[in-house]
Design an enzyme around this catalytic site. Structure first.
Site, mmCIF file in Angstrom:
data_model
loop_
_atom_site.group_PDB
_atom_site.id
_atom_site.type_symbol
_atom_site.label_atom_id
_atom_site.label_comp_id
_atom_site.label_asym_id
_atom_site.label_seq_id
_atom_site.Cartn_x
_atom_site.Cartn_y
_atom_site.Cartn_z
ATOM 1 N N ASP A 99 0.957 -1.418 -0.039
ATOM 2 C CA ASP A 99 0.070 0.027 -0.001
ATOM 3 C C ASP A 99 0.928 1.084 0.121
ATOM 4 O O ASP A 99 0.290 2.202 0.320
ATOM 5 C CB ASP A 99 -1.148 -0.014 1.099
ATOM 6 C CG ASP A 99 -0.202 -0.124 2.462
ATOM 7 O OD1 ASP A 99 1.066 0.022 2.640
ATOM 8 O OD2 ASP A 99 -0.686 -0.068 3.640
ATOM 9 N N CYS A 102 4.540 -0.254 2.869
ATOM 10 C CA CYS A 102 5.315 -1.438 3.050
ATOM 11 C C CYS A 102 6.570 -1.413 3.899
ATOM 12 O O CYS A 102 7.106 -2.030 4.745
ATOM 13 C CB CYS A 102 5.518 -2.210 1.707
ATOM 14 S SG CYS A 102 6.176 -1.310 0.458
ATOM 15 N N HIS A 279 8.005 -2.717 -3.699
ATOM 16 C CA HIS A 279 7.617 -3.313 -2.435
ATOM 17 C C HIS A 279 8.607 -3.845 -1.472
ATOM 18 O O HIS A 279 9.627 -4.410 -2.081
ATOM 19 C CB HIS A 279 6.697 -4.468 -2.828
ATOM 20 C CG HIS A 279 5.798 -5.051 -1.830
ATOM 21 N ND1 HIS A 279 5.241 -4.448 -1.130
ATOM 22 C CD2 HIS A 279 6.127 -6.501 -1.262
ATOM 23 C CE1 HIS A 279 4.804 -5.234 -0.166
ATOM 24 N NE2 HIS A 279 5.123 -6.387 -0.168
#
Length: 285
Positions: A99, A102, A279
């Site tokens: 989101d 992370c 991410h």
């Protein structure tokens, strides 16, 4: 003078069957849309993505790193080979919601998970946190009530970790609760903000021409929630708290690259992270 023969048909403009025909490629639907329809389609796509992301746990359960193999196609030789490389050094992974928060959620949970097991290290972190609170208010003019609210919640969790009865379940519940977890993330973003402002002359060299000042960079790339993190965020957070961070960078390059931050930290904690484009997750040896 040319004459029409039995084998020739002379087309006239009024003859619709005589119009020249050519094969034309299908036009993609998005090119047929009006500007408003295109915007609506983009908004719907964003909502669909956000809906899928919201189904992910903020902080997931401990899993084997082999679970990553199912994320990529079996014939994706680059990533499948790199996952095997990761498995040699790390047996477990804890996946984090994708989101934009992370990195901070990964760092915070990994740090506190290790402090839970090494309670004597907790008080080594606190002076840096106290200094951040003071500088944000006194030096950089942030609202005292807001800063203290985020700081107090962070310290409350650290103090709870020192209690003998506190276990991993408490920490998981804290980070899986969106309100509590986001409070942790907000304060860590403020930590990075304070560190970059303290060392503005150094960090200004790495923000690029898009941002004329450190403050403008912070207001767009650091302090807002759901904005992705990069090398500068890691450097700022690990540097301010003097916590060692080791990141395994897994992309489509030739091999997995390892980047280390604050290697000489006196705090007996190492935050191990896996980075895939856009991410971060937590790794365990």
């Amino acid at each position: 003078m040319a004459t029409k023969t039995d084998k020739e048909e002379v087309a006239t403009p009024s003859d619709p069957t005589a119009a020249e025909t050519t094969d034309t490629p299908d036009i993609p639907d998005y090119l047929k849309m009006s500007a408003m329809e295109h915007d609506q389609a983009v908004d719907q796509m964003k909502q669909d993505i956000e809906k899928e992301v919201s189904k992910q746990q903020l902080v997931g359960d401990l899993e084997s790193t082999s679970v990553l193999k199912s994320v990529y196609a079996e014939d994706d030789s680059v990533y499948q080979a790199k996952i095997q490389e990761i498995e040699k050094g790390f047996s477990k992974i804890r996946r984090i919601r994708q989101d934009g928060n992370c990195f901070f959620r990964s760092f915070g949970f990994s740090l506190m998970e290790q402090l839970l097991a090494n309670k004597s290290e907790i008080d080594k972190i606190k002076p840096s946190l106290e200094a951040v609170k003071t500088d944000l208010i006194a030096m950089f003019g942030y609202p005292e009530m807001t800063v203290e609210d985020f700081y107090d919640n962070f310290i409350e969790v650290l103090d709870k970790l020192k209690e003998e009865e506190t276990d991993l379940d408490y920490l998981l519940k804290t980070y899986q609760d969106s309100g509590l977890s986001d409070y942790m993330v907000c304060f860590m973003r403020l930590i990075v903000s304070a560190e970059l402002q303290r060392n503005a002359e150094f960090y200004i060299n790495f923000i690029g021409s898009k941002y004329p000042t450190i403050k403008s960079f912070l207001s767009e790339e650091v302090e807002p929630m759901y904005v992705e993190s990069d090398h500068m965020h890691i450097s700022g957070l690990s540097g301010c708290l003097d916590v060692k961070v080791v990141v395994q960078y897994m992309d489509r390059g030739k091999k997995v690259l390892e980047h280390k931050f604050q290697e000489g930290s006196p705090i007996n904690v190492t935050v191990n992270l896996l980075y895939r484009p856009g991410h971060y997750d937590i790794l365990y040896a």
